[in-house]
Design a protein around this motif. Structure first.
Motif, PDB file in Angstrom:
ATOM      1  N   GLU A 132       5.570  14.963  -6.738  1.00 25.43           N
ATOM      2  CA  GLU A 132       6.245  14.883  -8.033  1.00 25.43           C
ATOM      3  C   GLU A 132       5.186  14.990  -9.127  1.00 25.43           C
ATOM      4  OE1 GLU A 132       8.501  11.283  -8.136  1.00 25.43           O
ATOM      5  OE2 GLU A 132       9.857  11.942  -6.553  1.00 25.43           O
ATOM      6  N   GLY A 133       5.099  16.140  -9.731  1.00 24.51           N
ATOM      7  CA  GLY A 133       4.108  16.359 -10.780  1.00 24.51           C
ATOM      8  C   GLY A 133       2.702  16.351 -10.206  1.00 24.51           C
ATOM      9  N   LYS A 134       1.858  15.421 -10.674  1.00 22.95           N
ATOM     10  CA  LYS A 134       0.476  15.293 -10.192  1.00 22.95           C
ATOM     11  C   LYS A 134       0.326  14.085  -9.278  1.00 22.95           C
ATOM     12  CE  LYS A 134      -2.098  18.562 -11.890  1.00 22.95           C
ATOM     13  NZ  LYS A 134      -2.874  19.366 -10.982  1.00 22.95           N
ATOM     14  N   GLN A 135       1.404  13.722  -8.552  1.00 19.94           N
ATOM     15  CA  GLN A 135       1.360  12.577  -7.650  1.00 19.94           C
ATOM     16  C   GLN A 135       2.053  12.904  -6.333  1.00 19.94           C
ATOM     17  OE1 GLN A 135       3.152   9.353  -9.837  1.00 19.94           O
ATOM     18  NE2 GLN A 135       1.155   8.627 -10.559  1.00 19.94           N
ATOM     19  N   ILE A 136       1.565  12.240  -5.289  1.00 22.21           N
ATOM     20  CA  ILE A 136       2.207  12.322  -3.979  1.00 22.21           C
ATOM     21  C   ILE A 136       2.880  10.973  -3.733  1.00 22.21           C
ATOM     22  CG2 ILE A 136       1.876  12.671  -1.512  1.00 22.21           C
ATOM     23  CD1 ILE A 136      -0.735  14.124  -2.188  1.00 22.21           C
ATOM     24  N   ILE A 137       4.154  11.009  -3.334  1.00 19.58           N
ATOM     25  CA  ILE A 137       4.920   9.794  -3.076  1.00 19.58           C
ATOM     26  C   ILE A 137       5.285   9.780  -1.593  1.00 19.58           C
ATOM     27  CG2 ILE A 137       6.979   8.487  -3.689  1.00 19.58           C
ATOM     28  CD1 ILE A 137       5.685   8.916  -6.265  1.00 19.58           C
ATOM     29  N   VAL A 138       5.010   8.647  -0.934  1.00 18.10           N
ATOM     30  CA  VAL A 138       5.364   8.468   0.474  1.00 18.10           C
ATOM     31  C   VAL A 138       6.455   7.401   0.537  1.00 18.10           C
ATOM     32  CG1 VAL A 138       4.512   7.866   2.766  1.00 18.10           C
ATOM     33  CG2 VAL A 138       3.005   9.027   1.174  1.00 18.10           C
ATOM     34  N   GLU A 139       7.601   7.754   1.138  1.00 15.49           N
ATOM     35  CA  GLU A 139       8.725   6.826   1.270  1.00 15.49           C
ATOM     36  C   GLU A 139       9.121   6.738   2.732  1.00 15.49           C
ATOM     37  OE1 GLU A 139      11.630   8.711  -1.171  1.00 15.49           O
ATOM     38  OE2 GLU A 139      10.875   7.802  -3.021  1.00 15.49           O
ATOM     39  N   ARG A 140       9.585   5.557   3.134  1.00 18.89           N
ATOM     40  CA  ARG A 140      10.035   5.404   4.515  1.00 18.89           C
ATOM     41  C   ARG A 140      11.548   5.566   4.575  1.00 18.89           C
ATOM     42  NH1 ARG A 140       7.886  -0.255   4.050  1.00 18.89           N
ATOM     43  NH2 ARG A 140       9.616  -1.513   3.316  1.00 18.89           N
ATOM     44  N   ASN A 141      12.046   5.908   5.778  1.00 20.63           N
ATOM     45  CA  ASN A 141      13.463   6.200   5.940  1.00 20.63           C
ATOM     46  C   ASN A 141      14.307   4.965   6.198  1.00 20.63           C
ATOM     47  OD1 ASN A 141      13.056   8.923   5.570  1.00 20.63           O
ATOM     48  ND2 ASN A 141      12.679   9.298   7.729  1.00 20.63           N
ATOM     49  N   SER A 142      13.744   3.930   6.818  1.00 25.95           N
ATOM     50  CA  SER A 142      14.527   2.734   7.120  1.00 25.95           C
ATOM     51  C   SER A 142      13.601   1.525   7.064  1.00 25.95           C
ATOM     52  CB  SER A 142      15.177   2.854   8.497  1.00 25.95           C
ATOM     53  OG  SER A 142      14.205   2.733   9.510  1.00 25.95           O
ATOM     54  N   GLU A 143      14.156   0.365   7.325  1.00 24.85           N
ATOM     55  CA  GLU A 143      13.409  -0.891   7.277  1.00 24.85           C
ATOM     56  C   GLU A 143      12.988  -1.367   8.670  1.00 24.85           C
ATOM     57  OE1 GLU A 143      12.321  -2.609   4.547  1.00 24.85           O
ATOM     58  OE2 GLU A 143      13.023  -0.864   3.426  1.00 24.85           O
ATOM     59  N   ILE A 177       0.839  -1.199   0.000  1.00 25.72           N
ATOM     60  CA  ILE A 177       0.000   0.000   0.000  1.00 25.72           C
ATOM     61  C   ILE A 177       0.870   1.243   0.000  1.00 25.72           C
ATOM     62  CG2 ILE A 177      -1.656   1.320   1.381  1.00 25.72           C
ATOM     63  CD1 ILE A 177      -2.843  -1.321   2.263  1.00 25.72           C
ATOM     64  N   GLY A 178       1.924   1.234   0.789  1.00 24.65           N
ATOM     65  CA  GLY A 178       2.763   2.422   0.936  1.00 24.65           C
ATOM     66  C   GLY A 178       3.481   2.839  -0.328  1.00 24.65           C
ATOM     67  N   LYS A 179       3.810   1.891  -1.198  1.00 33.08           N
ATOM     68  CA  LYS A 179       4.568   2.250  -2.400  1.00 33.08           C
ATOM     69  C   LYS A 179       3.691   2.791  -3.526  1.00 33.08           C
ATOM     70  CE  LYS A 179       4.641  -2.357  -4.453  1.00 33.08           C
ATOM     71  NZ  LYS A 179       5.477  -3.477  -4.826  1.00 33.08           N
ATOM     72  N   LEU A 180       2.370   2.690  -3.407  1.00 36.91           N
ATOM     73  CA  LEU A 180       1.484   3.198  -4.449  1.00 36.91           C
ATOM     74  C   LEU A 180       1.473   4.728  -4.427  1.00 36.91           C
ATOM     75  CD1 LEU A 180      -1.591   0.848  -3.965  1.00 36.91           C
ATOM     76  CD2 LEU A 180       0.151   0.702  -5.733  1.00 36.91           C
ATOM     77  N   PRO A 181       1.645   5.369  -5.580  1.00 39.72           N
ATOM     78  CA  PRO A 181       1.562   6.832  -5.604  1.00 39.72           C
ATOM     79  C   PRO A 181       0.102   7.282  -5.488  1.00 39.72           C
ATOM     80  CG  PRO A 181       1.965   5.984  -7.800  1.00 39.72           C
ATOM     81  CD  PRO A 181       2.012   4.806  -6.868  1.00 39.72           C
ATOM     82  N   ILE A 182      -0.100   8.475  -4.971  1.00 41.02           N
ATOM     83  CA  ILE A 182      -1.438   9.049  -4.820  1.00 41.02           C
ATOM     84  C   ILE A 182      -1.618  10.095  -5.909  1.00 41.02           C
ATOM     85  CG2 ILE A 182      -2.978  10.309  -3.285  1.00 41.02           C
ATOM     86  CD1 ILE A 182      -1.157   9.283  -0.973  1.00 41.02           C
ATOM     87  N   ASP A 183      -2.608   9.901  -6.778  1.00 40.74           N
ATOM     88  CA  ASP A 183      -2.888  10.870  -7.837  1.00 40.74           C
ATOM     89  C   ASP A 183      -3.627  12.067  -7.255  1.00 40.74           C
ATOM     90  OD1 ASP A 183      -1.740   9.303  -9.842  1.00 40.74           O
ATOM     91  OD2 ASP A 183      -3.590   8.156 -10.106  1.00 40.74           O
TER      92      ASP A 183
END
Length: 183
Positions: free
Chosen positions: A46-57, A4-10
């Motif tokens: 980024e453009g017309k998308q929101i990207i959520v990334e985590r800092n560590s594992e 779920i977390g890796k999916l970009p949000i339009d």
């Protein structure tokens, strides 16, 4: 990586996103919502998308990755299209009416129940002859509308024998058989 977390949000047309350190503000046609997030995730536009990334594992960061993505996605959906919940009152004499944000419920108790709905949630009631009364809640905030609907349902939960009570429309209740006479 979180599915779920890796999916970009339009970002739909008409929705504005503002990022400040640790806070995201989403503005659309149905209102404005804000959410704070901690340093376990990075939120980028980024453009017309929101990207959520985590800092560590780490387990904590992995858990919050999908959580914050879902919260931001619900905010974007809420301010653009909104959320709607419909509840049915099943039972003889059960009624609902509203005057503004005050909901008046008659649920088989000796008194009426008056429930004040928050301003962010709009309430409507429908009483059609031959049909169960309906309570229709609409809002941009998914968490708040769910909390209000759960509170209304808790006033008279559906019982398993006849199904009387406040239930969500389309909800399937698990029914029990009543007593049988013994010979």
């Amino acid at each position: 990586m979180s599915r779920i977390g890796k999916l970009p949000i339009d970002i739909p047309a008409g929705v504005e996103i503002k990022l400040t350190d640790g806070n995201i503000n989403v503005r659309g046609t149905l209102g404005t919502l804000s959410q704070s997030f901690d340093d376990s995730v990075n939120v980028k536009i980024e453009g017309k998308q929101i990207i959520v990334e985590r800092n560590s594992e780490s387990n904590d960061h992995r858990a919050k990755h999908g959580l914050y993505r879902s919260l931001i996605h619900n905010m974007v959906l809420g301010v653009s299209t909104g959320f709607k919940t419909v509840q049915e009152l099943v039972g003889v004499g059960y009624r609902a009416s509203n005057t503004g944000q005050l909901l008046d419920l008659s649920l088989g108790y000796s008194h009426h129940i008056y429930f004040l709905i928050p301003d962010e949630v709009k309430v409507e009631t429908e009483n059609a002859k031959g049909k169960n009364p309906l309570i229709i809640l609409t809002s941009a905030d998914k968490q708040l509308i769910g909390q209000v609907a759960a509170k209304i349902r808790s006033l008279r939960k559906p019982e398993p024998y006849k199904g009387k009570g406040v239930k969500f429309q389309g909800e399937v209740l698990r029914r029990k058989a009543g007593k049988t006479a013994s010979k």
